[in-house]
Write a protein that holds these residues in place. Structure first.
Motif, mmCIF file in Angstrom:
data_model
loop_
_atom_site.group_PDB
_atom_site.id
_atom_site.type_symbol
_atom_site.label_atom_id
_atom_site.label_comp_id
_atom_site.label_asym_id
_atom_site.label_seq_id
_atom_site.Cartn_x
_atom_site.Cartn_y
_atom_site.Cartn_z
ATOM 1 N N GLU A 1 0.833 -1.193 0.000
ATOM 2 C CA GLU A 1 0.000 0.000 0.000
ATOM 3 C C GLU A 1 0.874 1.251 0.000
ATOM 4 O OE1 GLU A 1 -3.664 1.983 2.617
ATOM 5 O OE2 GLU A 1 -2.841 0.012 3.142
ATOM 6 N N PHE A 2 0.478 2.231 -0.812
ATOM 7 C CA PHE A 2 1.256 3.456 -0.965
ATOM 8 C C PHE A 2 1.079 4.362 0.251
ATOM 9 C CE2 PHE A 2 1.498 7.923 -2.343
ATOM 10 C CZ PHE A 2 2.766 7.950 -2.892
ATOM 11 N N HIS A 3 2.200 4.692 0.861
ATOM 12 C CA HIS A 3 2.194 5.640 1.974
ATOM 13 C C HIS A 3 3.307 6.658 1.725
ATOM 14 C CE1 HIS A 3 -0.721 3.588 4.494
ATOM 15 N NE2 HIS A 3 -0.085 2.445 4.289
ATOM 16 N N TYR A 4 2.940 7.917 1.589
ATOM 17 C CA TYR A 4 3.958 8.935 1.362
ATOM 18 C C TYR A 4 3.526 10.235 2.018
ATOM 19 C CZ TYR A 4 7.121 12.197 -0.894
ATOM 20 O OH TYR A 4 8.071 13.172 -1.130
ATOM 21 N N GLN A 5 4.409 10.808 2.763
ATOM 22 C CA GLN A 5 4.156 12.103 3.386
ATOM 23 C C GLN A 5 5.129 13.107 2.787
ATOM 24 O OE1 GLN A 5 1.763 12.869 6.001
ATOM 25 N NE2 GLN A 5 2.271 14.894 5.209
ATOM 26 N N LYS B 1 -6.802 9.057 -9.812
ATOM 27 C CA LYS B 1 -6.424 9.504 -8.462
ATOM 28 C C LYS B 1 -5.114 8.860 -8.023
ATOM 29 C CE LYS B 1 -11.146 10.256 -6.704
ATOM 30 N NZ LYS B 1 -12.115 9.860 -5.659
ATOM 31 N N LYS B 2 -5.005 7.576 -8.250
ATOM 32 C CA LYS B 2 -3.817 6.829 -7.831
ATOM 33 C C LYS B 2 -2.556 7.388 -8.496
ATOM 34 C CE LYS B 2 -1.896 2.117 -8.292
ATOM 35 N NZ LYS B 2 -1.488 1.867 -6.904
ATOM 36 N N THR B 3 -2.643 7.610 -9.808
ATOM 37 C CA THR B 3 -1.476 8.092 -10.542
ATOM 38 C C THR B 3 -1.082 9.500 -10.117
ATOM 39 O OG1 THR B 3 -2.137 6.738 -12.434
ATOM 40 C CG2 THR B 3 -0.507 8.460 -12.830
ATOM 41 N N LEU B 4 -2.075 10.389 -10.001
ATOM 42 C CA LEU B 4 -1.769 11.766 -9.624
ATOM 43 C C LEU B 4 -1.174 11.848 -8.222
ATOM 44 C CD1 LEU B 4 -4.917 13.563 -11.082
ATOM 45 C CD2 LEU B 4 -2.575 13.724 -11.926
ATOM 46 N N ILE B 5 -1.702 11.065 -7.300
ATOM 47 C CA ILE B 5 -1.194 11.095 -5.923
ATOM 48 C C ILE B 5 0.181 10.430 -5.840
ATOM 49 C CG2 ILE B 5 -1.567 10.194 -3.591
ATOM 50 C CD1 ILE B 5 -4.586 10.598 -4.077
ATOM 51 N N GLU B 6 0.346 9.309 -6.535
ATOM 52 C CA GLU B 6 1.611 8.581 -6.432
ATOM 53 C C GLU B 6 2.728 9.215 -7.255
ATOM 54 O OE1 GLU B 6 1.119 4.396 -7.032
ATOM 55 O OE2 GLU B 6 -0.365 4.207 -5.421
ATOM 56 N N TYR C 1 0.807 20.468 -0.143
ATOM 57 C CA TYR C 1 0.922 19.114 -0.695
ATOM 58 C C TYR C 1 0.126 18.089 0.118
ATOM 59 C CZ TYR C 1 4.286 21.376 -3.619
ATOM 60 O OH TYR C 1 4.865 22.247 -4.512
ATOM 61 N N ILE C 2 -0.164 18.413 1.357
ATOM 62 C CA ILE C 2 -1.082 17.574 2.142
ATOM 63 C C ILE C 2 -2.504 17.806 1.636
ATOM 64 C CG2 ILE C 2 -2.024 17.149 4.440
ATOM 65 C CD1 ILE C 2 0.713 18.031 5.558
ATOM 66 N N ASP C 3 -2.838 19.066 1.404
ATOM 67 C CA ASP C 3 -4.160 19.400 0.877
ATOM 68 C C ASP C 3 -4.357 18.830 -0.523
ATOM 69 O OD1 ASP C 3 -4.532 20.809 3.215
ATOM 70 O OD2 ASP C 3 -4.014 22.750 2.333
ATOM 71 N N TYR C 4 -3.277 18.782 -1.293
ATOM 72 C CA TYR C 4 -3.342 18.241 -2.656
ATOM 73 C C TYR C 4 -3.880 16.811 -2.650
ATOM 74 C CZ TYR C 4 -1.507 16.083 -6.955
ATOM 75 O OH TYR C 4 -1.382 15.372 -8.122
ATOM 76 N N VAL C 5 -3.322 15.978 -1.793
ATOM 77 C CA VAL C 5 -3.757 14.577 -1.716
ATOM 78 C C VAL C 5 -5.227 14.494 -1.324
ATOM 79 C CG1 VAL C 5 -3.408 12.377 -0.525
ATOM 80 C CG2 VAL C 5 -1.437 13.761 -1.204
#
Length: 505
Positions: free
Chosen positions: A66-70, A414-419, A448-452
């Motif tokens: 699972e993708f996790h990125y901060q 959504k997945k591509t833009l966020i990842e 960038y937090i708001d972006y996600v």
């Protein structure tokens, strides 16, 4: 003698034993090959089972964690020296290098074509024209000797300086930066070279269909504005050293400063050194220049530059928004589904994969904080298939606006833009530069937090609404470069002469 005889007998005995074992092995392999074959098959079968357990049968069965990125938080690397001087500092000891960028918030807009010609040459001349202490050749030799780079630019909203060097040479480069950009010489010989380069570039500006299309698209979509003016070759040739000295007044010393530095240094000590460095940086009173926004013409219809080529170069566009705006994120997702997602997009599937009309087709929503942006669709196709390609695009837009995306399409977008977010922070240097530019644009630390969160919140209904609202064919201009005689089936179009594409006062 006796000892030697015993040694010879022993050697003969061991040789005979060795030969016997080898012969026995050979005999077994000849007399019972089935046994060896069965053993080999068993081993291969076991290896195959283990391999099949390790590797899925198809790519669809591949399981990813699972993708996790901060995203990095700007405030964590931000320093403040005064109300007018702030910056971002990240320590990175992986290589003995330092990347240093300084951004000056000093807007500028030309008031004449001649000033535009001089202004266009100014960025290169700060670096290529030498300083009051160093000739252009001496400056080049100094930088080459230590394998360092030094560059600068003056733009509409900001001026910028960029330095890259070995850690050991950074003190020298700090002094050299001040010398070059605060006491420029604008050497006359170097100026003649830059004028010749600019004149040559102007004379060849429309050598490619892509360059013509870009100019045509701008001409039909924007109102005339000093920010869009372009000088001619003769006007470049007329620029003098005094012209440069006049418009260079106050550059790299007006308004606020935001810097970005990353590399091989102790963060605390570098912060102290930079505070001293900028304390001695001269600062003029900030200018009060008002930058005129670029206005969209809001034209619609088809516009064409007549050029005898086999591939029609096409750009379709419509007005969008100036950021920040609540429609940006849902439109970004919608555009990804329509044509921004490469082979996962609808336009790529319909125009390329299903009909073979284009090698590449792409849509995107402009991300503009300074002026009103646009949504665009661009492609190249055979002249004979231009009308069909445009028709397929418009039908696919209508279909998406009416039916909306599938669940898989929305999730993939959504997945591509966020990842893709981590790619913005692929190095400490790019991270500091991004934060500095964001601060000049007024972005929040939580951007960038708001972006996600904003991307994750987009709904199928919003996608339908944004496609219908911003990709509406009735609000679009279609710019085409190709032979007019062979493009009559695209509809009624207005021919724009090639020599009228430049913006002039």
């Amino acid at each position: 003698m006796k000892k030697n005889s015993l040694m010879l007998l022993s050697a003969a005995f061991f040789a005979a034993c060795s030969g016997t074992k080898q012969q026995t092995a050979e005999k077994v392999s000849v007399e019972n090959p089935q046994k060896i074959s069965a053993d080999t098959s068993a081993k291969n079968s076991q290896a195959s089972i283990e391999k099949s357990a390790e590797f899925p049968a198809t790519y669809k069965d591949i399981a990813f964690p699972e993708f996790h990125y901060q995203a990095p938080y700007p405030a964590d690397s931000r320093v403040k020296f005064s109300e007018k001087i702030t910056g971002y500092v990240i320590e990175d000891r992986t290589l003995p290098l330092i990347h240093f960028n300084i951004f000056f918030d000093e807007p500028f807009v030309t008031d004449s074509i001649q000033n535009e010609a001089a202004h266009s040459l100014l960025s290169a001349m700060f670096r290529r024209g030498g300083s009051q202490k160093l000739s252009p050749q001496a400056l080049d030799d100094s930088l080459e000797f230590i394998a360092a780079t030094l560059a600068g630019s003056v733009g509409t909203f900001t001026s910028a300086i960029s330095v890259e060097c070995m850690t050991k040479d950074f003190p020298q480069m700090m002094n050299l930066t001040k010398e070059v950009f605060l006491t420029p010489a604008f050497d006359s010989s170097a100026l003649e070279i830059q004028k010749a380069n600019a004149a040559n570039a102007y004379e060849h500006r429309y050598d490619t269909p892509a360059a013509i299309l870009s100019a045509l698209d701008a001409k039909v979509n924007y109102e005339n504005n000093p920010r869009l003016w372009s000088a001619t070759a003769d006007e470049y040739r007329k620029v003098s050293r005094n012209d440069l000295l006049k418009i260079a007044q106050g550059r790299f010393r007006n308004g606020r400063i935001v810097f970005a530095i990353a590399g091989d240094f102790p963060r605390d000590s570098m912060t102290i050194e930079l505070k001293k460095y900028f304390a001695s940086w001269p600062a003029d009173n900030p200018n009060n220049i008002s930058i005129p926004p670029i206005q969209l013409s809001k034209k619609t219809g088809i516009f064409l530059v007549d050029k005898e080529i086999t591939q029609a170069n096409i750009c379709m566009s419509a007005p969008f928004v100036k950021r920040p705006h609540p429609d940006y994120y849902p439109t970004a997702v919608a555009s990804f589904i329509l044509g921004g997602g490469s082979f996962s997009s609808r336009l790529m599937a319909k125009v390329r994969s299903d009909n073979g009309l284009a090698y590449s087709i792409h849509s995107y929503a402009e991300n503009d904080y300074r002026d009103q942006g646009r949504v665009l669709i661009s492609l190249q196709t055979k002249v004979e298939s231009a009308a069909k390609a445009i028709d397929l695009i418009q039908k696919e837009i209508e279909k998406l606006a009416q039916e909306g995306p599938t669940e898989d399409e929305l999730n993939q977008a959504k997945k591509t833009l966020i990842e893709s977010l981590p790619s913005l922070f692929d190095s400490p240097a790019s991270t500091t530069v991004l934060f500095a530019r964001d601060e000049l644009l007024g972005k929040k630390d939580s951007h960038y937090i708001d972006y996600v969160k904003a991307i994750e919140a987009v709904t199928p209904e919003q996608v339908k609404q944004m496609i219908a609202k911003y990709f509406n064919k009735n609000a679009m201009t279609i710019s085409i470069v190709g032979p007019a005689e062979k493009l009559k089936d695209v509809g009624n179009f207005t021919v724009i002469p090639l020599d009228s594409l430049d913006f002039r006062k």
